[in-house]
Design a protein around this motif. Structure first.
Motif, PDB file in Angstrom:
ATOM      1  N   PRO A 117      33.770  50.400  31.628  1.00  0.00           N
ATOM      2  CA  PRO A 117      33.187  49.437  32.686  1.00  0.00           C
ATOM      3  C   PRO A 117      32.643  48.739  32.187  1.00  0.00           C
TER       4      PRO A 117
ATOM      5  N   GLN B  22      38.568  50.439  37.331  1.00  0.00           N
ATOM      6  CA  GLN B  22      38.371  49.678  38.967  1.00  0.00           C
ATOM      7  C   GLN B  22      39.386  48.748  39.378  1.00  0.00           C
TER       8      GLN B  22
ATOM      9  N   THR C  74      31.056  41.802  41.909  1.00  0.00           N
ATOM     10  CA  THR C  74      30.283  42.557  41.129  1.00  0.00           C
ATOM     11  C   THR C  74      30.960  41.600  39.608  1.00  0.00           C
TER      12      THR C  74
ATOM     13  N   LEU D 267      41.494  44.115  32.879  1.00  0.00           N
ATOM     14  CA  LEU D 267      39.678  44.676  33.675  1.00  0.00           C
ATOM     15  C   LEU D 267      40.429  46.574  33.023  1.00  0.00           C
TER      16      LEU D 267
ATOM     17  N   HIS E 188      39.677  49.628  43.767  1.00  0.00           N
ATOM     18  CA  HIS E 188      38.823  48.426  44.639  1.00  0.00           C
ATOM     19  C   HIS E 188      40.416  47.771  45.131  1.00  0.00           C
TER      20      HIS E 188
ATOM     21  N   LEU F 180      36.716  41.821  43.688  1.00  0.00           N
ATOM     22  CA  LEU F 180      38.289  42.527  43.912  1.00  0.00           C
ATOM     23  C   LEU F 180      38.583  42.571  44.780  1.00  0.00           C
TER      24      LEU F 180
ATOM     25  N   THR G  47      34.385  43.707  46.734  1.00  0.00           N
ATOM     26  CA  THR G  47      33.607  44.540  45.777  1.00  0.00           C
ATOM     27  C   THR G  47      32.959  43.358  44.978  1.00  0.00           C
TER      28      THR G  47
ATOM     29  N   ALA H 157      31.137  41.796  35.338  1.00  0.00           N
ATOM     30  CA  ALA H 157      31.699  42.380  34.218  1.00  0.00           C
ATOM     31  C   ALA H 157      30.837  41.641  32.800  1.00  0.00           C
TER      32      ALA H 157
END
Length: 809
Positions: free
Chosen positions: A585, A639, A616, A635, A643, A610, A614, A618
Motif C-alpha cells: 500500500p 486499492q 491520494t 497500483l 475504490h 481513484l 478518493t 503513492a
C-alpha cells in the motif's frame, strides 16, 4: 427592385453559393443539436420519482493547488462516504424525512447471460412510484424484476454478478421499466454484491404521499455538503443521479457540440469564401459595367451583400429540413458508436434552428463584403484587362495571417519530438489543427504551384500539350477551388492522429509487455477466488502535476495484480527496482511515458484520484519502459478493487483474469486478447469514433466543392468555344478536361497528405519512437480516394457539359 440588383441576382452561378450555404445551415443545425441536447435537462426520473431529495455521488472531484484548485472528472459517480451519510441522516431527522439507501452493481442476466442489468436494494423500490403488479418482496435467493423482463413469480432467473453465476427465483414483478433493467434483491445481498458498505445514493422522502418541492431545504443540504464529492438533486435533476451514464453522455455532447460548432464555423467561412470568390471573379465583366455606368464602389458592395442575403434566404429553405434530418442521423450514428446511450433525448429546438439561420445569413453577408470590396475598389479598366479565368491573388493580410498559423502549427506539431509524455502529444495535436487551418488560409499559392508542376509534366507528354496549357492557365482558379478539399483531407487525418496513434501504440506495447496468452473478462466482473490465473483490476485514474499553481490532470489506465506477475507481464525497469511482486500500500510503478507526463522520477510522489473520488498519493517505486498504454500506472490490486466507481463491478471481483493459454469459461464470461482486457481500443474503432462527429462536416465540404467546381467549369464555355473555333475538336477538349481533373485530384491529395504528415509523424515518434503514423492505411486510402474521386468527377462532368454546350454562350 433596382436594375443593378436585378443584374446581380440573375445568374445561375449563385447555385454553387446556395448549395454551400444550404449545407452550412444544415451542418450548423446538426452541430447545435448536440450542444442543445447536452445542455437540456435529463428528463423525468423513473425509479426516483417519489424521493423529495436525492443525494448521489459526484462525477467530479476537486484537487488542491498551491494557488487554484481544479475539478477533475471521474470515470463514474463516487460512492457516498459514511460522513456524508451521517450528515444527511441528521438533516433528514430535522426535516422529518426518511433516508433510504441504495446499493447498485453491474450484472448480466437473461437466458444466455448477455443482457445488461443493474442490481438494487429492495428498500430502494420505495423511492419510486411503481409498485408490485405480481408476487411479493424478495427473500434470500429471490429477486424482484421489472416487467420488461417478461417473467412471472416463480420463474428461474440466472444472473452473473461479481460473485459469480447464480440462479435466483422471481418473487415479484414491478410495474416499472427502466434502462438498464433493474433487479431488486434483499438489502444485505445487494450491499454484498455492490462490494462496499458505502451506498450508491441516498433518497429522502416522506412516509406517505408523492414527492414535494423541497428546493430550499435542498439548498441548505448543499451548503452542509459543500466541498464533498456529492450531488444534491430535486425535481427533474434527480434523473441525472438515477442514470449517471446518460448524464455523462450529455457532458460529452456539450464538449463535442461546442468544439464541432467552432470547427464548422471556420470551415464554413473558408469554403463559402472560396466559392464566392470564384463566382464574383467570373462576373468581373458585369461588375466592370456596373462600376463604369451606374454604381459607386460602396453601392456595389451593398448590392452584393443584398444579393448574398437573398441567396442565404433561399438556402435556408432546404437547409433547415436537411439539418433536422442530419440531427436524426447524427443521433443514430452516435448511438451506434456508443458515444451516447440509446433513449437519450436528442433534437434541435427552435433556438438552435434560428441561430443556424442567423449564422448562415451572417457568414454569407460577411464573406460577400470581404470578397467584393477588393473587386469594387479596382478601376474598371483593370477589370476589363483581366482574363476570363479571373484574378485569384491572396491578399497580404490573409497571407500573413495564414503564414503565422502555419509557423505556429509547425512548431506545435513538432512538440512531441522535444517534449515526452502526454503533454507533448496534446500540443502536437493542437499544432496539427492550427497547421491545417493555416494551410487552408494561405496555402493557395502552394497548391497552385503543385498544379503548375503537374501541368509541366503533362505538357511534356506527346498529345497532351493543350491539357498542360489549360491546366497551367487555370492553376490559380483550380487552387482556389481545391483548397477546401485539402482542408477536408488534412483535417480528417489530423483529427484521428492522436486517438489512432494512442490506440495503435497501446496495442503494440501491450502485445510486447504482456506475455499472458489470453484473458477472461465479463461486464459483471470475474470472481477472483479460485480463478487459477492472475486476477487483474483496472480502472481509469486521474494523476496531476501542478503547472503555474494550478493542477493539470491526465487520465491513465491503472492496473493491479493479485499475485506475482512474472508469468503474465514483462516490463524492463529503467529506474528504481521492482521484481513483479505485489505492491505494498502507498506504492506505485509507472511507465516512462507517464513519468515524463507528470515529471516523476523513481522515489517521487504520484498524486492521483481513484475511480470513487478518493484523492491520494503513492511513492513511485520504479519506472519501466514498456511503452505508453501497456501498464502506465501499476497500483496495489486491493486499492483498485476497493475504490471503484459506484454502480460498476462489485463483490471484490476482478476486471479480468490473465492466463498463459486460453481456458474454458463459464456462461457470461468470454476469452479475449490481453489488449482487449486492458480497455485499449482497436485503432480502427478509435478512427471511427473520432471521425463520426465530423462526418457531416466532410459531406458539407464535398457538396460545396462539387458545386463550386461545376460552376467554375460551366463558366468556361466561352474559352472552349474559342478553342473549338481555332480547330480543336470536342474529343481533344474532353481529353484536356480529364487531364485537368486528374492533375487537380493528384495535387490536392499530395498537398493534403503533406500538410498532415508533419503532425502525424511527430506524434508517432513521440508515442512509439517510430516515424510510422498510427492512422490505418485503409483510412488514408479512403480519404485520399474520396477527395481525388470528388475532384475528378466534379471537374469531369461539369467540363464535359461545358464542352458540349460551348455554342450556348
Amino acid at each position: 427592385m433596382s436594375p443593378p440588383l436585378m443584374i446581380l441576382l440573375r445568374d445561375r452561378r449563385h447555385v454553387a453559393v446556395l448549395l454551400c450555404l444550404a449545407a452550412a445551415c444544415a451542418l450548423l443545425i446538426a452541430s447545435g443539436s448536440l450542444l442543445e441536447s447536452g445542455l437540456s435537462g435529463a428528463g423525468r426520473p423513473h425509479r426516483l420519482d417519489r424521493a423529495d431529495i436525492v443525494v448521489g455521488g459526484s462525477r467530479s472531484v476537486t484537487v488542491p493547488g498551491s494557488e487554484h484548485p481544479e475539478s477533475v472528472a471521474l470515470p463514474g459517480p463516487a460512492r457516498i462516504h459514511p460522513d456524508t451519510v451521517r450528515t444527511v441522516t441528521g438533516f433528514a431527522v430535522r426535516h422529518r424525512l426518511e433516508v433510504v439507501a441504495d446499493h447498485t452493481a453491474a450484472a448480466l442476466a437473461g437466458p444466455d447471460l448477455t443482457a445488461q442489468a443493474e442490481t438494487h436494494a429492495w428498500s430502494a423500490v420505495r423511492l419510486g412510484t411503481a409498485g408490485l403488479v405480481a408476487g411479493g418482496a424478495p427473500r434470500a435467493g429471490q429477486v424482484v424484476v421489472e416487467r420488461s423482463w417478461g417473467l412471472a413469480p416463480g420463474d428461474p432467473f440466472p444472473m452473473r454478478t461479481g460473485a459469480g453465476l447464480s440462479t435466483y427465483r422471481v418473487s415479484g414483478v414491478l410495474g416499472s421499466a427502466g434502462t438498464p433493467p433493474a433487479v431488486y434483491l434483499p438489502d444485505a445481498q445487494a450491499r454484498e454484491l455492490a462490494g462496499s458498505d458505502d451506498p450508491t445514493l441516498l433518497g429522502l422522502l416522506h412516509a406517505n404521499g408523492p414527492a414535494r418541492d423541497l428546493r430550499d431545504p435542498a439548498d441548505d443540504l448543499r451548503d452542509q455538503l459543500d466541498g464533498l464529492p456529492v450531488e444534491v438533486a430535486t425535481g427533474d435533476d434527480r434523473a441525472a443521479v438515477e442514470a449517471p451514464a446518460a448524464a455523462a453522455a450529455r457532458d460529452d455532447l456539450v464538449s463535442i457540440g461546442a468544439s464541432l460548432i467552432a470547427v464548422v464555423l471556420l470551415v464554413t467561412v473558408i469554403v463559402v469564401a472560396a466559392t464566392t470568390t470564384s463566382v464574383l471573379e467570373a462576373r468581373r465583366r458585369e461588375i466592370m459595367l456596373l462600376r463604369t455606368l451606374v454604381v459607386t464602389p460602396r453601392e456595389l458592395v451593398g448590392l452584393t451583400q443584398a444579393v448574398h442575403l437573398a441567396v442565404a434566404g433561399a438556402a435556408v429553405l432546404p437547409g433547415v429540413p436537411l439539418g433536422l434530418l442530419a440531427t436524426r442521423l447524427s443521433r443514430s450514428g452516435l448511438e451506434l458508436a456508443g458515444i451516447v446511450p440509446e433513449g437519450l433525448g436528442f433534437g434541435a429546438g427552435a433556438a438552435t434552428v434560428l441561430s443556424a439561420v442567423a449564422l448562415t445569413a451572417g457568414i454569407s453577408s460577411l464573406v460577400a463584403w470581404a470578397t467584393v470590396r477588393r473587386l469594387a475598389g479596382r478601376p474598371p479598366a483593370e477589370l476589363a484587362r483581366a482574363d476570363d479565368t479571373g484574378s485569384y491573388r491572396t491578399r497580404p493580410v490573409v497571407a500573413v495571417a495564414g503564414t503565422l498559423l502555419v509557423l505556429v502549427g509547425v512548431a506545435g506539431s513538432l512538440a512531441p519530438l522535444a517534449w515526452d509524455g502526454m503533454a507533448g502529444v496534446a500540443v502536437g495535436g493542437a499544432g496539427g489543427l492550427l497547421l491545417v487551418f493555416g494551410a487552408a488560409v494561405a496555402g493557395r499559392p502552394v497548391l497552385s504551384w503543385a498544379i503548375r508542376a503537374g501541368a509541366r509534366v503533362l505538357g511534356r507528354r506527346t498529345g497532351h500539350w493543350l491539357a498542360g496549357a489549360l491546366v497551367r492557365g487555370s492553376a490559380a482558379r483550380l487552387a482556389t477551388l481545391g483548397v477546401p478539399l485539402v482542408l477536408g483531407m488534412s483535417l480528417a487525418l489530423v483529427q484521428v492522429s492522436v486517438p489512432a496513434t494512442l490506440a495503435s501504440s497501446a496495442r503494440s506495447n501491450a502485445g510486447r509487455a504482456y506475455v499472458a496468452g489470453a484473458a477472461v473478462t465479463s461486464a459483471a466482473g470475474v470472481p477472483a477466488a479460485g480463478a487459477g490465473g492472475v486476477p487483474m483490476a483496472r480502472q481509469q485514474v486521474s494523476a496531476w502535476v501542478e503547472v503555474l499553481g494550478s493542477p493539470e490532470d491526465f487520465a491513465f489506465s491503472a492496473v493491479g495484480f493479485a499475485g506475482p506477475v512474472e508469468d503474465v507481464l514483462d516490463v524492463p525497469v529503467v529506474e528504481g527496482s521492482w521484481d513483479g511482486s505485489p505492491l505494498a500500500p502507498g506504492t506505485a510503478v509507472v511507465s516512462r511515458f507517464a513519468a515524463a507526463t507528470l515529471g516523476l522520477p523513481a522515489g517521487g510522489r504520484l498524486r492521483f484520484v481513484l475511480g470513487d473520488g478518493t484523492v491520494t498519493e503513492a511513492r513511485v517505486r520504479a519506472v519501466h519502459d514498456a511503452g505508453q498504454g501497456a501498464a502506465d500506472i501499476v497500483l496495489p490490486y486491493g486499492q483498485l478493487v476497493a475504490h471503484r466507481p459506484a454502480g460498476g463491478i462489485g463483490a471484490g471481483a476482478a476486471d479480468a483474469v490473465l492466463y498463459a493459454s486460453p481456458p474454458a469459461v463459464a456462461p457470461g464470461s468470454r476469452v479475449v486478447d490481453v489488449g482487449d482486457s486492458l480497455g485499449t481500443p482497436d485503432p480502427g474503432t478509435a478512427v471511427l469514433v473520432s471521425v463520426l462527429p465530423l462526418l457531416a462536416l466532410f459531406c458539407y465540404i464535398a457538396i460545396s466543392v462539387a458545386g463550386a467546381l461545376a460552376q467554375a467549369m460551366g463558366a468556361r464555355r466561352r474559352e472552349f468555344r474559342v478553342l473549338w473555333q481555332l480547330g480543336i475538336d470536342a474529343a481533344t477538349l474532353r481529353s484536356a478536361v480529364l487531364a485537368e481533373a486528374v492533375v487537380l485530384a493528384a495535387a490536392c491529395v499530395l498537398v493534403g497528405t503533406a500538410v498532415a504528415l508533419i503532425p502525424l509523424t511527430a506524434i508517432a515518434v513521440g508515442l512509439s519512437g517510430r516515424p510510422l503514423p498510427g492512422v490505418p492505411i485503409w483510412f488514408h486510402v479512403l480519404v485520399s480516394g474520396a477527395a481525388g474521386l470528388l475532384a475528378i468527377m466534379a471537374t469531369l462532368l461539369s467540363g464535359r457539359w461545358a464542352v458540349a454546350h460551348r455554342d450556348h454562350v
